[in-house]
Design an enzyme around this catalytic site. Structure first.
Site, PDB file in Angstrom:
ATOM      1  N   LYS A  77       0.853  -1.180   0.000  1.00 44.98           N
ATOM      2  CA  LYS A  77       0.000   0.000   0.000  1.00 44.98           C
ATOM      3  C   LYS A  77       0.893   1.236   0.000  1.00 44.98           C
ATOM      4  CE  LYS A  77      -3.779   2.219   2.587  1.00 44.98           C
ATOM      5  NZ  LYS A  77      -4.695   2.111   3.748  1.00 44.98           N
ATOM      6  N   SER A 152      -9.686   2.200   3.082  1.00 45.77           N
ATOM      7  CA  SER A 152      -8.822   2.926   2.158  1.00 45.77           C
ATOM      8  C   SER A 152      -7.838   2.035   1.405  1.00 45.77           C
ATOM      9  CB  SER A 152      -8.035   3.989   2.936  1.00 45.77           C
ATOM     10  OG  SER A 152      -7.165   3.372   3.897  1.00 45.77           O
ATOM     11  N   SER A 176      -9.996  -0.230   7.344  1.00 41.89           N
ATOM     12  CA  SER A 176      -9.469  -0.079   5.989  1.00 41.89           C
ATOM     13  C   SER A 176      -8.773  -1.302   5.432  1.00 41.89           C
ATOM     14  CB  SER A 176      -8.514   1.120   5.933  1.00 41.89           C
ATOM     15  OG  SER A 176      -9.218   2.327   6.061  1.00 41.89           O
TER      16      SER A 176
END
Length: 484
Positions: A77, A152, A176
């Site tokens: 990420k 997210s 998330s």
């Protein structure tokens, strides 16, 4: 090869059925084929990946393999700093930021032989539940491209669900990891706060942020956590109690395990969602677990408390992005105040600005006691509610989300509705507990996730429960049709 588990891939590499370089090139080809549709990768690092794969092959030839992750492709990420590689946090503010060091978990995984194929998109500064709040465009759900993948960490979930990589890292501030895992039909874990290093993870809300991971199965996640975990003296929140081995309990029977079903989490579920979650609970019961109906005190205060605390911490953490030292700076500012104002207005997207304003308001002199202090007290009460529940049961089972993924754009103009999608995940972050989401079925072709919550540092027990469930079901083996 994209259908194989981490253990199967490691066995193929060990038997020399395939080289790490061949495995790397195979996954790079899949990324090049499918990423234009998914929009998951912000910064591919294919040259870096091939060099790491070649180094893995050299080690293997010498009998110096680092472990089961050595030579296996993955992705990070874009919230984790990577030395010499662009790290954006999904924001225009950091569109050209090149860190000079690796984040703690990036360092740990590199030391375990991970082959990083790139940096994955995300909601800007991890603020969002749909991966539509990225400065670089929305990410698509692999199951149905007109739907969101969640956020997210939606790009991490989408990349694993589409089998572009066997595993990926993520971060979880209020759900998330678990929410996109549920909506993309894979397994995702948020460990106990302090288990994985936050060093080099770009901060949103420091008391809530926790690194974690995505993979197809709990068995895979246990191996990934083995490579990620470890106390980090550079991170003041890193716990010296953290485990470094997570796969020792996977094969334990579930006989005697008490699983709590909190009434408040099921009260307003629609029938299709409730049927899937109750069916998952019944599967656990057939495996030997005992189901217990429980209350969970103060959980109804979680959403309000979370968004006050998270936004307050965001207001503080993001104050450093002012156009002076690093990050976006506006062109030709008239004076210092103009530079601050325009740099932040241009660099931050609408959702980040909204949360900064909410947090600044909650921390202001006239409202601190009425908002932030009350949220802090509610957080303590929520933790006490979990402690009371864990005096009765070993694990808590809930839905991960109130509903499956929604269509792209359908909630952009209703932020409150999007915030309420975190209803079942944010209490875990407020209490600092570990939780895992695993696929449990689907509604109209969209995956549904089941969440297991444990006491602090109970990750091996959670992984054991899900692994046993996944031996009896095949939801985690399902791959979207376009990516088979």
């Amino acid at each position: 090869m994209h259908t194989l588990s981490l253990r199967q891939l490691a066995a193929k590499l060990a038997a020399r059925d395939i080289s790490a370089r061949e495995l790397c090139d195979y996954h790079i080809a899949r990324i090049e084929q499918h990423n234009p549709t998914l929009n998951a990768y912000l910064t591919p690092t294919f040259a870096h990946a091939r060099a790491a794969a070649d180094a893995s092959d050299v080690r293997r030839a010498k009998g110096e393999t680092l472990g089961p992750l050595d030579g296996i492709p993955m992705a990070h990420k874009d919230i984790f700093c990577t030395n010499g590689i662009r790290t954006t946090a999904g924001s225009k503010m950091l569109a050209n930021f090149i860190p000079s060091y690796d984040a703690g978990i990036v360092e740990n995984l590199a030391n375990a032989g991970a082959v990083m194929t790139g940096k994955l998109s995300m909601d800007e500064f991890a603020m969002g539940s749909s991966n539509e709040h990225s400065a670089f465009g929305a990410v698509k759900n692999p199951w149905q491209h007109e739907y969101v993948p969640g956020g997210s960490s939606g790009a991490s979930a989408a990349a694993v669900a589409a089998r572009l990589v066997p595993y990926a890292t993520g971060s979880d501030t209020g759900g998330s990891i678990r929410q996109p895992a549920a909506w993309c039909g894979i397994t995702g874990i948020k460990p106990t706060y302090g288990t994985l290093s936050r060093w080099g993870m770009i901060a949103y809300a420091s008391s809530l942020d926790q690194a974690g991971a995505f993979a197809a199965s709990a068995d895979d996640l246990a191996l990934v956590l083995n490579g990620m975990a470890g106390h980090d003296a550079r991170d003041s929140t890193s716990s010296p109690q953290t485990r470094t081995i997570f796969d020792q309990e996977l094969d334990r029977p579930l006989t005697g395990i008490r699983i709590g079903l909190p009434r408040a989490y099921y009260r307003e579920l629609n029938a299709p969602m409730a049927d899937i979650i109750h069916a998952a609970a019944k599967t656990y019961e057939t495996l030997g677990a005992t189901l217990v109906d429980i209350g969970l005190a103060n959980s109804d205060a979680a959403i309000a408390s979370y968004y006050i605390i998270a936004c307050a911490e965001a207001s503080s953490n993001l104050s450093r992005y002012d156009g002076v030292r690093y990050g976006h700076r506006c062109a030709d500012p008239a004076d210092l105040q103009d530079m601050y104002r325009r740099s932040r207005s241009e660099g931050f997207g609408a959702e980040v600005q909204r949360r900064i304003l909410i947090g600044t308001y909650a921390l202001s002199a006239g409202y601190y006691d009425a908002y932030y202090e009350q949220a802090r007290r509610a957080r303590h009460a929520i933790l006490n509610g979990f402690k009371a529940a864990f005096a009765e049961v070993d694990i808590i089972l809930t839905p991960t989300t109130p509903y499956p993924a929604f269509k792209l754009g359908s909630q952009l103009n209703d932020p409150v509705a999007m915030y309420l999608g975190d209803l079942y995940t944010v209490p875990v972050n407020l209490a600092g507990l570990p939780a895992i989401s695993h696929p449990a079925g689907n509604i109209d072709g969209l995956p549904v996730g089941c969440q297991l919550i444990g006491p602090h540092f109970a990750e091996p027990r959670l992984l054991n429960c899900v692994h046993q469930y996944q031996q009896q079901t095949d939801h985690h083996r399902q791959i979207p049709a376009a990516y088979r």
